[in-house]
Scaffold this active site. Structure first.
Site, mmCIF file in Angstrom:
data_model
loop_
_atom_site.group_PDB
_atom_site.id
_atom_site.type_symbol
_atom_site.label_atom_id
_atom_site.label_comp_id
_atom_site.label_asym_id
_atom_site.label_seq_id
_atom_site.Cartn_x
_atom_site.Cartn_y
_atom_site.Cartn_z
ATOM 1 N N CYS A 335 10.821 22.493 -51.162
ATOM 2 C CA CYS A 335 9.608 22.501 -50.341
ATOM 3 C C CYS A 335 8.327 22.082 -51.066
ATOM 4 C CB CYS A 335 9.425 23.844 -49.652
ATOM 5 S SG CYS A 335 10.527 25.151 -50.132
ATOM 6 N N ARG A 364 19.587 27.552 -59.082
ATOM 7 C CA ARG A 364 19.217 28.968 -58.992
ATOM 8 C C ARG A 364 20.204 29.778 -59.812
ATOM 9 N NH1 ARG A 364 18.373 29.440 -52.410
ATOM 10 N NH2 ARG A 364 17.025 27.601 -52.192
ATOM 11 N N GLN A 382 21.140 20.678 -51.051
ATOM 12 C CA GLN A 382 20.731 21.114 -49.719
ATOM 13 C C GLN A 382 20.476 19.906 -48.818
ATOM 14 O OE1 GLN A 382 17.279 23.634 -50.803
ATOM 15 N NE2 GLN A 382 18.347 25.281 -49.756
ATOM 16 N N ASP A 384 18.080 19.438 -46.923
ATOM 17 C CA ASP A 384 16.794 20.092 -46.724
ATOM 18 C C ASP A 384 15.845 19.166 -45.975
ATOM 19 O OD1 ASP A 384 15.249 22.280 -46.977
ATOM 20 O OD2 ASP A 384 14.923 22.140 -49.126
ATOM 21 N N HIS A 386 11.696 19.179 -43.963
ATOM 22 C CA HIS A 386 10.468 19.886 -43.621
ATOM 23 C C HIS A 386 9.708 19.076 -42.588
ATOM 24 C CE1 HIS A 386 11.561 21.545 -47.573
ATOM 25 N NE2 HIS A 386 11.132 22.671 -47.032
ATOM 26 N N LYS A 466 12.226 33.457 -40.111
ATOM 27 C CA LYS A 466 13.256 32.424 -39.969
ATOM 28 C C LYS A 466 14.301 32.801 -38.934
ATOM 29 C CE LYS A 466 16.056 34.077 -43.896
ATOM 30 N NZ LYS A 466 16.677 33.712 -45.183
ATOM 31 N N HIS A 512 10.524 24.664 -42.238
ATOM 32 C CA HIS A 512 11.624 24.427 -43.166
ATOM 33 C C HIS A 512 12.920 24.407 -42.368
ATOM 34 C CE1 HIS A 512 9.134 25.884 -46.752
ATOM 35 N NE2 HIS A 512 8.439 26.294 -45.713
#
Length: 645
Positions: A335, A364, A382, A384, A386, A466, A512
Site C-alpha cells: 500500500c 513478513r 499478493q 494486491d 488499491h 474490512k 485496499h
C-alpha cells in the site's frame, strides 16, 4: 432488585446475586436441567455465578452452538486431570481452546508416545463418567502462588505473575483436581460427553520462545456428539489425502528447504500453475479498468513510520542497514508504494476512481512453528490493488468489488462463500470520527450489494475496517481469502491529495483489495480443494502422450507437436516401460489427460484418450482429440468473453 432482559425482549426483576441456574429454574425446570452456562451482556459466564446488576441474559444449553467452546475447554481440563492421574509428577501449563479442538502443554521428563493417547482417553472417560461438578474460588495472589509452589507447579507461578494486578485469581476444581483458569466452564465433567478424541503429540516451547524449556503438547478434538466427531475425523482423513505438501511432491510443483524457511522453491510445473493464476487475474483486472504497476521491494524505514506500519508491524518486518547508516525494510505490504505512485503527478477528481494493481512480493516474519507449506509462508505474492476514490464513490466501488470477488471464486469452483465484517481493532491509527465514517461507508456498500454478513469485532486492519471473504472447500473447511478495506487514514498520513470540484486539495479514500490474497496460499487451497485434480485450464501439464511400443515413438512426437502448436501444456513419455506403469505414474502426478499411442493408433492417425480418475478409454482421431482439449482448456473468463461475442 435487578432487571434481566431475555432474548425475546421480555424482562423480569430478580434479587441481586441471582445465579443463572436460579433464572433457568424460574423459567422451567426442564431448562434448568439442560442449562450448562449463561451469556450475560454478550459474555459466556458460569451458570452458578451471581448476577449483581441489570443485564441481558441468555441461558446456554449443551446443544447451543455457543456451548461447543465450553465442551472443548472442559475436555482440556479433563485431559489434564487424566494425565496427572496416570503420570504423577507431570506439570500442567496452559490448555486453550483452538479451532476444532484444544490442547494442553505438559512438562514431563519422560516423553509421551502415541501409545499413551488411548490410555489417557480411557482415563478421560472415567473422569467424565464421574460427572464431577465444576466449581471455582477466587484466591489471594500470594496464597495461590504458595499453593502451586508447594505442589511443584513452577509454570503456574509464572502464569499468576503475568495476571494484571486487580484481576481475579480463579482456581477451578473438578472433585480433588484443580487448575488456574479464567473460566467459564459447564456445570460438570459429564457434560463433555463422548464426542472427543486425542489426535497427536508435539513439542512446544514454553510461551512460544525457543529460549524457554521444551514442553510436550497433546492435541485433542471435542464435539457435541459422536456423529459430529466421526464427521470431523472423516474430514481429517480426507484432508490428509489432499495435503498440498504431499501432492506438491507427487506433482513436482515446489519444495521448501531450511536455507530459506518460509520461502517457496517453485519447480517448472508449479510455476506454470502460478503463472496461470496471475494470467487469469491480470485479464480480469484489465477488463475492470485497473492499471498494473510495480513498487520497490525495499523502502526506507521513514516511509513505514509515516504509514503507521513501523509502529504496528515492525516486529514482523525484515530490516537491513546500509553502510551509510540508512535503515531499509523489505515491504510487508504494497500500500505505501501505491500511494507514492498516486502522488506522482497532480490528480483531480476527474482522475478518480484510479485503480492500481500489483502482483507484489511481500515479506513478513512468521515464527518457525507457524509455517505450513504454501498455506503459511514468510515470502509471498499478493494480487494486491488499491482504488483511490472520493467518499461519494466508496459504495459503488465496493459493490463492484463484491460482484467481481464472487465471480472469481465461482470460476475456481467455490460456490459457498461467507462474508465477515471486521471493525476497528484496539491498536489502530486515526481518529474515532474517521473510523466512524469508514465503517459506515463500508456497511452501506454491503447493504447496497444486498449481502448478509457476520460481525468479526475488533479484527479490522490497523488503518481501516474490512470485509473478509471466507470460502468453504470440497470437504467443508473454511479459508479466509479475499479482503476489501476502506482506508481514510493512510493517504492523508502519506500526503496524498487530489484537487476537488471546489479547486481545493482533498485526501482520497483508499480502498485496499485482494482477491486471491496470497497467491501461494490460494494455490495450496486450490490443490487441496481439487485433491490435485485441477481443471484442465489450470493443470501444469494438461496432457501426456504415452507410447505402448517404441514403434509408435515418431507418431507420439507428432501428436506432441500438434498439442503444443494448439497452445496446450503437454509432454511425451517414450520410456521403455509397460503402459500400465506409465498410466499409474501419471495418475499419481494428477495429469488430467493421457493420450495413448500404439502401433494401431499410429497407422490410423488416432489416439486413445484416458481421463484422470476413469478406467474408460475413448479412441478419437488426432484432430478431434486436439480440438476437444483446446476447447476444454479455455479459461472460464475467456469462455465468457467468447459466449458474449
Amino acid at each position: 432488585m435487578i432487571s434481566l432482559k431475555f432474548p425475546d425482549g421480555s424482562a423480569r426483576d430478580f434479587e441481586s446475586g441471582v445465579t443463572g441456574r436460579d433464572v433457568a429454574e424460574s423459567i422451567a425446570k426442564s431448562l434448568a436441567k439442560k442449562a450448562v452456562a449463561m451469556e450475560v451482556d454478550g459474555q459466556l459466564r458460569d451458570l452458578y455465578e451471581p448476577i449483581k446488576q441489570d443485564a441481558e441474559i441468555r441461558i446456554i444449553t449443551r446443544d447451543d452452538p455457543d456451548a461447543l467452546s465450553l465442551i472443548r475447554h472442559d475436555a482440556a481440563h479433563v485431559m489434564a486431570e487424566a494425565v496427572q492421574e496416570l503420570y504423577p509428577g507431570t506439570q500442567v501449563t496452559i490448555g486453550p481452546v483452538i479451532d476444532n479442538g484444544f490442547y494442553y502443554d505438559f512438562a514431563r521428563d519422560e516423553p509421551f508416545t502415541p501409545d499413551d493417547l488411548p490410555k489417557i482417553e480411557a482415563k478421560m472417560r472415567e473422569i467424565i463418567n464421574r460427572d464431577s461438578p465444576f466449581s471455582y474460588q477466587v484466591m489471594e495472589r500470594d496464597a495461590a502462588k504458595k499453593m502451586f509452589r508447594d505442589m511443584g507447579e513452577a509454570y503456574k507461578i509464572e502464569l499468576i505473575d503475568a495476571i494484571p494486578e486487580g484481576d481475579d485469581i480463579k482456581i477451578y476444581s473438578q472433585r480433588e483436581w484443580f487448575d488456574l483458569c479464567r473460566g467459564p466452564h459447564m456445570t460438570s465433567t459429564g457434560k463433555v460427553g463422548k464426542g472427543f478424541k486425542l489426535l497427536k503429540i508435539a513439542g512446544a516451547y514454553w510461551r512460544g520462545d525457543s529460549n524457554n524449556p521444551m514442553l510436550q503438547r497433546i492435541y485433542g478434538t471435542a464435539w457435541a456428539s459422536e456423529d459430529d466427531l466421526k464427521a470431523y475425523l472423516h474430514q481429517l482423513e480426507e484432508a490428509e489425502k489432499r495435503d498440498h505438501r504431499r501432492l506438491g511432491r507427487e506433482m513436482d510443483l515446489f519444495h521448501f528447504q531450511e536455507e530459506a524457511p518460509g520461502a517457496v522453491f517453485w519447480h517448472a510445473k508449479g510455476w506454470a500453475l502460478f503463472q496461470a493464476l496471475i494470467g487469469y487475474m491480470r485479464r480480469r483486472q484489465n477488463d475492470w479498468g485497473y492499471v498494473e504497476v510495480n513498487s520497490p521491494d525495499m523502502m526506507e524505514r521513514t516511509l513505514w513510520e509515516q504509514s503507521g506500519h513501523w509502529e504496528k508491524f515492525a516486529e514482523n518486518m525484515y530490516i537491513a542497514e546500509t553502510p551509510d547508516d540508512r535503515v531499509f525494510c523489505c515491504k510487508p505490504m504494497n500500500c505505501p508504494g501505491h500511494v507514492q505512485i498516486f502522488k506522482h503527478g497532480l490528480k483531480s477528481y476527474r482522475d478518480l476512481p484510479l485503480r492500481i494493481a500489483e502482483f507484489g512480493k511481500v515479506h513478513r516474519y512468521e515464527p518457525s512453528g507457524a509455517l505450513h507449506g504454501l498455506l503459511r509462508v514468510r515470502h509471498f505474492t499478493q494480487d494486491d490493488a488499491h482504488i483511490f476514490c472520493t467518499e461519494d464513490q466508496i459504495t459503488e466501488e465496493c459493490v463492484k468489488l463484491n460482484e467481481q470477488m464472487l465471480s472469481i471464486y465461482r470460476d475456481f469452483g467455490f460456490e459457498d462463500v461467507r462474508i465477515k465484517f471486521s471493525d476497528r481493532p484496539e491498536k489502530r491509527v486515526g481518529a474515532d470520527a474517521v473510523w466512524d465514517k469508514a465503517e459506515a461507508a463500508l456497511k452501506r456498500a454491503v447493504e447496497a450489494a444486498g449481502l448478509s454478513y457476520e460481525l468479526n469485532p475488533g479484527e479490522g486492519a490497523f488503518y481501516g475496517p474490512k470485509l473478509e471473504y471466507v470460502l468453504r472447500d470440497a470437504i467443508g473447511r473454511e479459508w479466509q481469502c479475499g479482503t476489501i478495506q476502506v482506508d481514510l487514514n493512510m493517504p492523508e498520513r502519506l500526503g496524498a491529495f487530489y484537487i476537488g470540484t471546489d479547486g481545493e486539495k482533498a485526501a482520497p479514500v483508499m480502498i485496499h483489495r485482494a482477491m486471491f490474497g496470497s497467491l501461494e496460499r490460494f494455490t495450496g487451497i486450490l490443490i487441496e480443494h481439487h485433491a490435485g485434480h485441477l481443471p484442465l485450464w489450470l493443470a501444469p501439464t494438461q496432457a501426456v502422450v504415452a507410447t505402448i511400443v517404441s514403434d509408435a515413438d515418431d507418431y507420439a512426437e507428432k501428436v506432441l507437436a500438434r498439442l503444443k502448436e494448439a497452445g496446450l501444456r503437454a509432454e511425451a513419455d517414450l520410456r521403455n516401460e509397460k503402459i500400465n506403469y506409465k498410466v499409474r505414474e501419471h495418475s499419481m502426478a494428477k495429469v488430467p489427460v493421457l493420450l495413448v499411442a500404439g502401433k494401431r493408433e499410429a497407422e490410423e492417425g488416432t489416439v486413445s484418450v484416458r481421463r484422470l480418475g476413469s478406467q474408460k478409454q475413448e479412441v478419437m482421431s488426432l484432430d478431434a482429440a486436439v480440438q476437444t482439449l483446446v476447447d476444454e482448456a479455455v479459461p472460464p473468463d475467456l469462455r465468457e468473453h467468447s459466449k458474449a461475442a
